[in-house]
Design a protein around this motif. Structure first.
Motif: not given
Lengths: 171, 282
Positions: B85, B89-90, B92, B174, B176
């Motif tokens: 996950p 989320e961060h 992809n 990240k 995101t």
């Protein structure tokens, strides 16, 4: 030649053996343990005929050393049938004529069991993608996909049936 | 096919692994997931005297977040990267690219770090790591150092990791809420990329605000295409505009020629796949 001692659980039985580090897991299964149900096809990690489960997930046993399985649990095609008969995936392959020459079958069945473990209700495309690592040179893919789909439906039906049975009643 | 005999060790700590590697000298080889190395050993294209298996060093495995970074341990299996996950989320783009690596069985064994250090020009993860501005943490006898993705891939099958060093983890800032796609062109199942394109975008009010584009197998190392990244800024999510912005993606590249295609064919593929990757991501 330097040998290494390994202890591996294969199909529920623990084995301790001296192996050369360069011995492949598939060689160990076939030549040391006599479990010739797992086949060597391409021997280059393309065809998937040698697929077994390592701690419950599918791997290609021609692309792993036996020493890497030390302390782990291996399940081969010879270890999946229960006391009451074939594994549901074996039954599904049988009933759907999902084998022609049969060479890819052990690997296909092991890969298919893992596929349903990860995704219990795959559609046709998901099954085809999930079996990407297994080749059938008879090109019998149509019935292999059908068998996996049928195994998924059978399992789903069982779960649904189980859910409707009140607790404490015999199933 | 049986490899040439070798001495095998399976250390449980990084320090132990570094000592074994130093002792082995030039003849030592690190075994990660083995999905590239074992075929190479079986074909006897390599015959190391000592194989040092990192598979029992738990500290090298796992995915975590650290402030505004996602950190992937070098020995984390592809399957875990593709389904984690935090990666979804961060990072992809990494999830997308990893899902296309080989097949399920190989993704259960093969590792993130192993694929990056192997640095196959047709491998999918180097371009994705480059597009993600990854930073590589490498440990050797002299301690730890970090190398940016732009300096990590040196040549065919060659990275900044020295003979006596080990890649421990890869950190990525990240991204995101960025959207991503990895387009991989192959003729048959589980083939290496003939060309691959990694794209990740930040979209604001229906327009591209930031973009990262990197190419697989368009040279001996993955190629980041900053000119196209710049051209995409401000672009509406609309096929003609994106086609114009990405048209020059293969300019100046020197892709390989093989049975799968000549350089012109690969340049054409790169252009088509970049357009598709950006449109799919958006």
């Amino acid at each position: 030649m330097v040998q290494t001692t390994i202890t591996v659980t294969v199909d529920g039985t623990s084995y301790t053996d001296q192996v050369e580090p360069r011995m492949l897991l598939v060689q160990y299964l076939r030549e040391t343990l006599g479990k010739t149900g797992t086949l060597i096809g391409c021997d280059t990690s393309n065809c998937g005929a040698c697929t077994v489960h390592l701690d419950g997930v599918s791997v290609k046993s021609c692309t792993m050393f036996a020493v890497q399985a030390d302390g782990h649990e291996v399940t081969t095609i010879e270890g999946i049938a229960g006391a009451d008969g074939l594994h549901p995936m074996q039954t599904a392959f049988h009933e759907n004529h999902a084998l022609q020459c049969g060479f890819c079958t052990p690997g296909m069945i092991m890969a298919s069991i893992d596929l349903l473990r990860e995704n219990p209700n795959p559609d046709e495309q998901m099954i085809r993608d999930g079996l990407e690592g297994n080749l059938c040179r008879c090109t019998g893919y149509q019935n292999i996909v059908k068998a996996v789909r049928s195994a998924a439906e059978t399992e789903a039906a069982k779960v649904e049936l189980g859910a409707t049975i009140p607790v404490g009643q015999p199933s | 096919m049986i490899p040439v005999a070798f001495d095998y060790s399976a250390p449980t700590t990084l320090d132990e692994a570094l000592t074994l590697l130093a002792d082995a000298g030039e003849d030592g080889k690190i075994l990660a997931g083995g999905q590239s190395l074992i075929p190479v050993l079986k074909l006897r294209l390599a015959a190391p005297h000592a194989v040092i298996d990192l598979g029992r060093i738990d500290a090298l495995r796992g995915i975590r977040e650290d402030g505004d970074h996602v950190v992937i341990g070098a020995m984390t299996q592809h399957h875990d990267v593709a389904t984690h996950p935090l990666v979804a989320e961060h990072a992809n783009l990494i999830a997308r690219a990893t899902q296309t690596v080989a097949d399920p069985q190989i993704r259960h064994r093969g590792t993130f770090g192993g694929a990056l250090v192997h640095a196959d020009p047709a491998g999918d993860l180097p371009a994705a790591a480059l597009a993600m501005d990854a930073v590589f943490h490498i440990v050797g006898p002299g301690g730890e150092r970090t190398v940016a993705a732009a300096d990590f891939f040196v040549d065919l099958f060659t990275t900044a990791v020295g003979d006596n060093e080990i890649l421990t983890e890869v950190r990525m800032p990240k991204k995101t809420a960025w959207v991503s796609d990895y387009q991989k062109f192959t003729r048959v199942a589980q083939q290496w990329s003939i060309v691959g394109v990694a794209a990740t975008l930040r979209i604001e009010n229906g327009r591209i605000a930031e973009a990262r584009i990197a190419l697989t197998n368009m040279g001996s190392v993955p190629i980041r295409v900053q000119a196209v990244e710049q051209a995409l800024i401000g672009c509406a999510i609309e096929e003609d505009a994106i086609a114009r912005a990405t048209a020059s993606v293969a300019d100046g590249t020197n892709p390989p020629s093989d049975l799968n295609g000549d350089p012109d064919y690969r340049r054409h593929l790169a252009t088509v796949l970049t357009r598709r990757a950006v449109l799919n991501a958006a």
